[in-house]
Design a protein around this motif. Structure first.
Motif, short mmCIF file in Angstrom:
data_model
loop_
_atom_site.label_atom_id
_atom_site.label_comp_id
_atom_site.label_asym_id
_atom_site.label_seq_id
_atom_site.Cartn_x
_atom_site.Cartn_y
_atom_site.Cartn_z
N SER A 427 0.85 -1.19 0.00
CA SER A 427 0.00 0.00 0.00
C SER A 427 0.89 1.25 0.00
CB SER A 427 -0.90 -0.02 1.24
OG SER A 427 -1.58 1.22 1.36
N HIS A 429 0.94 5.61 -0.42
CA HIS A 429 0.19 6.87 -0.47
C HIS A 429 0.67 7.64 -1.69
CE1 HIS A 429 -0.90 11.00 1.29
NE2 HIS A 429 -2.02 10.38 0.96
N TYR A 461 -4.69 5.54 -2.36
CA TYR A 461 -3.64 4.58 -2.04
C TYR A 461 -3.58 3.55 -3.17
CZ TYR A 461 -3.21 6.37 2.72
OH TYR A 461 -2.98 7.16 3.82
N LYS A 575 -5.77 0.07 -7.20
CA LYS A 575 -6.00 0.68 -5.89
C LYS A 575 -5.73 -0.33 -4.78
CE LYS A 575 -9.41 4.35 -6.68
NZ LYS A 575 -10.76 4.82 -6.35
N HIS A 579 -7.08 -0.42 2.63
CA HIS A 579 -6.45 0.59 3.48
C HIS A 579 -7.49 1.20 4.40
CE1 HIS A 579 -3.30 3.44 4.57
NE2 HIS A 579 -4.29 4.32 4.69
#
Length: 580
Positions: A427, A429, A461, A575, A579
């Motif tokens: 993951s 950002h 994310y 994606k 998260h």
């Protein structure tokens, strides 16, 4: 304090799943007494008696064998439930969690210790990151009245509920249950469990960036680990303290913790070696017995082989004939494959030759440009023409940067082709990654008076490899700057998208490109684009590298462009849905 937060999170599973699972049967426990009663009642069931004996000894393989024999030979539901329980525990100890779950689900609701089955299913769900399922199991057990005696520690149930809430990011509930569990561990004087509680409470606070509240619990866990014999806990607690002190900039104390950590690490390795030697000795003894059995079996097989040798010879001839036909057909098939591989190799060699030719030409041009510019620099210095000197220095910097980027892309392309790159999707950002890349190019854009706007959504994310994503964005942004004239505009932003993919757009007001050029760039080919203008067009290696890395991350590349108007390069990435 990123380092500590990451390490604390990594030990979360270790403590929660290993520490608070009680697999072996304590002598005198309710289940132990119940099993003894069953052994007396069903003396004739030899397989059940052996299964329960090996279960108590922790001999999981033998437990699986004899419990399966009992299940196959008995119709007694009571004994069948016990055998499925033995098998569930054995598979769980062997880390075969799916098989363990299947065995526990075979146990009937009438089983005397069905609450233990729910406890084990909760632990398995926790170990497989199915936190909502685990929470349901533990909450069912929590509701049992305190007035009745059960074969589990209530402190472990409360702690595991806290862990589930922690993973689900429900921090208030997690804090409540983790502290309840810790208090019971203190009452029970269960030091190992208490160390785990302190570590997980520290993790809880680090997840919320409450460093001042987290660090005291790491310190408690460290001091308490001094009192236990477990090298694993000593090692983990000491490493946590080392990272804490490093982030506090107290490097002498951090170094002392690091040295202590290495001591416990070496001790743990030595202990593992002793266990490994004992295991090898056990295996050697078993093999010796097996050899004796094998010798007797071999003697019997020789006698059988003598009687059947004629039949086997006939069968062997038929097999040889069939094998000859098969290999003949296989040879023809392999020749076709080799021919196809040769053609593919020729294409790859052509690509390699073209790459070397273009890269060497670009590098030679860059070096020659530097030589020419340096001569002019010397002349400007002698004539004290500082205005021209400033221009030539900036020109040299641009040439050097271009050559560096070319070599960097060449290295990454070579690593990608030879599959030597480290690739780990996680993951990420997106806005933070873009800011990191943008920082390196701002001075260049300011120098050329190029207006830049960053409108990347801070809520997106993506699931990608961080290093390759930075290379992708860097090359696309570098191209946008290269093809945009002075006083132009460049913007980077995210489009509205569906639930599965994120669309990152790099838009410029540069030269643009024709439809045929767009189509050529989007082809999934290893061939490089042709050079048109030495001032603006490079080897095309950067774009090929971007495409390869985008595909490897499970994404795709799209282009929207119009000649003399500008270009939009759209990077489509997966994606990260989970998260929190």
């Amino acid at each position: 304090m990123t380092k500590i937060k990451l390490f604390a999170t990594s030990i979360l599973f270790f403590l929660s799943f290993l520490l608070f699972s009680q697999e072996r049967q304590d002598v005198g426990s309710l289940m132990d007494l119940a099993i003894k009663a069953k052994v007396k009642k069903f003396k004739e069931n030899v397989n059940f008696n052996k299964a329960q004996m090996f279960f108590k000894q922790g001999n999981w393989d033998s437990t699986l064998v004899y419990s399966m024999k009992e299940i196959s030979n008995t119709t007694n539901k009571e004994l069948t439930d016990y055998c499925h329980y033995f098998r569930g525990i054995s598979f769980k100890e062997k880390k075969l969690l799916n098989e363990s779950k299947k065995e526990f689900n075979e146990i009937s609701n009438d089983f005397q210790f069905f609450y233990k089955v729910k406890m084990k299913l909760g632990e398995i769900a926790l170990g497989q990151n199915e936190f909502k399922n685990a929470l349901q199991y533990f909450q069912e057990i929590e509701k049992f009245p305190n007035t009745v005696s059960y074969d589990y520690k209530r402190s472990n149930v409360l702690h595991n509920i806290g862990l589930c809430y922690l993973h689900l990011k429900e921090f208030d509930k997690a804090e409540e249950y983790l502290f309840k569990g810790a208090k019971l561990h203190e009452v029970e004087k269960d030091t190992l469990s208490l160390i785990g509680s302190y570590m997980d409470i520290a993790t809880l606070y680090y997840e919320q960036y409450k460093d001042n509240q987290a660090i005291p619990y790491f310190e408690k866990g460290y001091h308490l680990s001094k009192k236990v014999k477990s090298f694993a806990f000593k090692k983990t607690a000491t490493l946590n303290m080392a990272v804490v002190e490093e982030n506090r900039k107290n490097f002498p104390l951090a170094l002392a913790y690091r040295k202590e950590y290495e001591t416990w690490k070496d001790s743990l390795n030595d202990q593992n070696k002793v266990w490994a030697i004992a295991d090898l000795e056990k295996k050697f003894a078993v093999k010796q017995k097996q050899k004796e059995v094998n010798i007797l079996e071999a003697e019997n097989k020789i006698k059988i082989a003598e009687r059947n040798s004629l039949l086997f010879s006939s069968v062997l001839l038929l097999i040889l004939f069939g094998t000859g036909v098969y290999f003949y057909r296989q040879k023809i098939k392999n020749n076709k494959i080799i021919l196809a591989q040769k053609e593919e190799l020729d294409k790859l060699n052509a690509t390699k030759d073209k790459l070397f030719s273009i890269v060497s030409h670009d590098l030679r041009s860059s070096v020659n440009a530097l030589k020419t510019s340096n001569s002019k620099l010397i002349e400007s210095l002698e004539t004290k023409n500082y205005t021209e000197l400033d221009v030539q220095l900036h020109n040299n910097s641009a040439i050097a940067n271009g050559a560096y980027n070319l070599l960097d892309n060449l290295l990454n392309w070579a690593l990608l082709q030879t599959k030597q790159t480290y690739f780990f999707q996680e993951s990420l950002h997106l806005a933070t990654i873009v800011q990191h890349v943008e920082y390196n190019y701002k001075p260049l854009m300011i120098n050329r008076n190029i207006s830049f706007e960053n409108r990347v959504s801070t809520t997106d994310y993506v699931f990608a490899d961080m290093d390759s994503l930075k290379i992708i964005i860097r090359n696309i942004l570098d191209n946008a700057i290269k093809f945009t004239k002075d006083n132009g505009n460049i913007s980077i932003y995210t489009r509205d998208s569906d639930d599965d993919f994120c669309y990152l757009v790099v838009e410029d007001t540069g030269l643009g490109m024709s439809a045929s050029t767009q189509e050529e760039l989007l082809k999934k080919t290893a061939l490089l684009s042709k050079k048109k203008n030495d001032d603006t067009i490079g080897t095309g290696l950067g774009m090929q590298l971007c495409k390869s890395m985008i595909y490897k991350n499970g994404g795709r590349l799209e282009i929207e462009s119009e000649e003399n108007v500008g270009t939009k390069i759209i990077i489509v990435l997966q994606k990260f849905k989970n998260h929190g």
